[in-house]
Write an enzyme that holds these catalytic residues in place. Structure first.
Site, mmCIF file in Angstrom:
data_model
loop_
_atom_site.group_PDB
_atom_site.id
_atom_site.type_symbol
_atom_site.label_atom_id
_atom_site.label_comp_id
_atom_site.label_asym_id
_atom_site.label_seq_id
_atom_site.Cartn_x
_atom_site.Cartn_y
_atom_site.Cartn_z
ATOM 1 N N CYS A 126 4.048 2.722 2.234
ATOM 2 C CA CYS A 126 3.944 4.121 2.360
ATOM 3 C C CYS A 126 4.719 4.679 3.256
ATOM 4 O O CYS A 126 5.223 6.103 3.279
ATOM 5 C CB CYS A 126 2.441 4.174 2.538
ATOM 6 S SG CYS A 126 1.741 3.561 4.164
ATOM 7 N N HIS A 272 -2.639 5.002 6.165
ATOM 8 C CA HIS A 272 -1.774 5.162 5.105
ATOM 9 C C HIS A 272 -0.837 6.453 5.546
ATOM 10 O O HIS A 272 -1.142 7.126 6.409
ATOM 11 C CB HIS A 272 -2.457 5.879 3.878
ATOM 12 C CG HIS A 272 -1.786 5.999 2.661
ATOM 13 N ND1 HIS A 272 -0.731 5.241 2.213
ATOM 14 C CD2 HIS A 272 -1.833 6.996 1.678
ATOM 15 C CE1 HIS A 272 -0.230 5.457 0.918
ATOM 16 N NE2 HIS A 272 -0.796 6.632 0.715
ATOM 17 N N ASN A 294 1.457 12.109 -2.164
ATOM 18 C CA ASN A 294 1.422 10.695 -2.134
ATOM 19 C C ASN A 294 2.552 10.007 -2.701
ATOM 20 O O ASN A 294 3.365 10.561 -3.233
ATOM 21 C CB ASN A 294 -0.055 10.436 -2.587
ATOM 22 C CG ASN A 294 -0.651 9.169 -2.326
ATOM 23 O OD1 ASN A 294 -0.214 8.504 -1.538
ATOM 24 N ND2 ASN A 294 -2.035 8.794 -2.733
#
Ligand SMILES: *[C@@H]1O[C@H](CO)[C@@H](O)[C@H](O)[C@H]1NC(C)=O
Ligand SMILES: *[C@@H]1O[C@H](CO)[C@@H](O)[C@H](O)[C@H]1NC(C)=O
Length: 357
Positions: A126, A272, A294
């Site tokens: 991520c 994240h 995202n």
């Protein structure tokens, strides 16, 4: 005719709001899944969770069924918060205008400086995707040219010697470490010349010798905002561009649409990294939100995006993350107090001095 065929193909893979008669068999077909008892039991739990959650008229967002609905949790890749005193190349941020002077709504996608949403797959990368998306936007803002750059380069090449938010590669890191690497490496290769192969998480890829990297663009430095300064985050977002942010995404997996307020403040786990690309106010509920990109493919949430509840800067609530050492943290990390929904205003940064090579 072609249009119809395309529409039904799309319907087969995008997320959906389930009805009570939605079955596991249908799910397997819709999402091209393999049947297993464990997956079926997880799916059943997720389905009833979504049905009962969506039955409450007071909710500000909707839960859905997507590619994660038969899995434990989607990959993230940022295990803990960094001790920030040792950031090597960071500059500080001074806001140039006050909150009152900002537009009511900002969405950098409408300025043509945001690439399509990508998919990190099973790799805890991520941090590489969020850094890449943020740099892509800042290069576009600086030069007028929007390139798709290579997250794989970061996964394969950016060392994480202080163990910040993981141990590197598919095992987690943070944007600040990635910026440090990019500044030293002279910049980024494009996606096509260094494509993503870490999707399954089975490899970090191999870092080529620097003379074999086809560098297209780079950055000269980066700015780390003061921690938990929500006003700075809003002003920087509106006036400078997209921002990389570290968040608690532990319960995002079944988010479908709406303004998300599902993070617990008293038990945050920053795990994240994503990108703030705007803010605004939801027309249906009147709730203010942060617009967040995202890296779980466009089938997650609102075409790959999630909107997080945005509190007024003076009313921003804070939480406690007692497990920055869950995973490995920067060596020496201790309890932290991230603020904003899912900790969204806690650890915020953006690159500076973007250039074409
Ligand atoms: C919805 O909100 C109202 C007002 O806060 C409250 O009285 C009611 O019990 C809530 N309903 C549900 C189903 O939670
Ligand atoms: C990826 O890199 C990390 C950090 O060096 C390492 O711990 C991990 O084992 C690597 N993963 C693979 C699949 O080689």
């Amino acid at each position: 005719m072609k249009g119809l065929v395309l529409a039904s193909l799309l319907a087969a893979v995008s997320s959906l709001v389930p009805t009570a008669d939605y079955t596991y068999e249908q799910f397997v077909e819709d999402f091209h899944k393999e049947i297993s008892p464990r997956a079926q039991s997880l799916f059943s739990q997720r389905l009833s969770e979504a049905l009962s959650f969506n039955a409450n008229p007071n909710r500000s967002y909707t839960k859905g069924i997507n590619q994660f609905s038969d899995q434990e949790a989607p990959p993230r890749g940022r295990k803990a918060s960094r001790v920030t005193s040792d950031l090597k190349l960071a500059s500080t941020y001074k806001r140039t205008v006050e909150i009152e002077e900002l537009p009511k709504e900002v969405d950098w996608r409408t300025a043509g400086v945001v690439t399509p949403v990508k998919n990190q797959g099973q790799c805890g990368s991520c941090w590489a995707f969020a850094t890449t998306a943020t740099v892509e936007s800042h290069i576009a803002l600086e030069t007028g040219l929007l390139f798709s750059l290579s997250p794989q380069q970061l996964v394969a090449c950016a060392p994480n010697t202080d163990h910040c938010g993981g141990i590197g590669g598919c095992m987690g890191s943070i944007p600040e470490v990635a910026y440090d690497y990019l500044i030293g490496a002279g910049g980024y290769a494009e996606e096509w010349s260094f494509p993503y192969i870490s999707y399954t998480g089975a490899t970090n890829g191999t870092c080529p010798a620097s003379e074999d990297l086809q560098v297209k663009a780079g950055i000269g430095g980066y700015v780390k905002l003061e921690e938990n300064n929500a006003a700075d985050v809003m002003v920087a977002l509106a006036t400078v561009g997209p921002l990389a942010v570290n968040v608690d995404a532990s319960n995002w997996h079944n988010y479908e649409s709406g303004v998300y307020d599902g993070c617990e403040y008293d038990a945050m786990d920053i795990d994240h990294v994503v990108v703030l690309v705007g803010y605004g106010t939801d027309e249906d509920t009147g709730l203010d939100y942060w617009l967040v990109r995202n890296s779980w493919s466009p089938t997650f949430g609102e075409a790959g995006y999630i909107r997080l509840l945005r509190e007024a800067p003076e009313d921003t609530k804070c939480g406690v993350d007692t497990t920055p050492q869950d995973g490995t943290g920067c060596d020496g990390a201790s309890t932290q107090y991230p603020c904003g929904q899912c900790g969204v205003v806690f650890d915020v940064s953006y690159p500076t001095g973007a250039f074409l090579a």
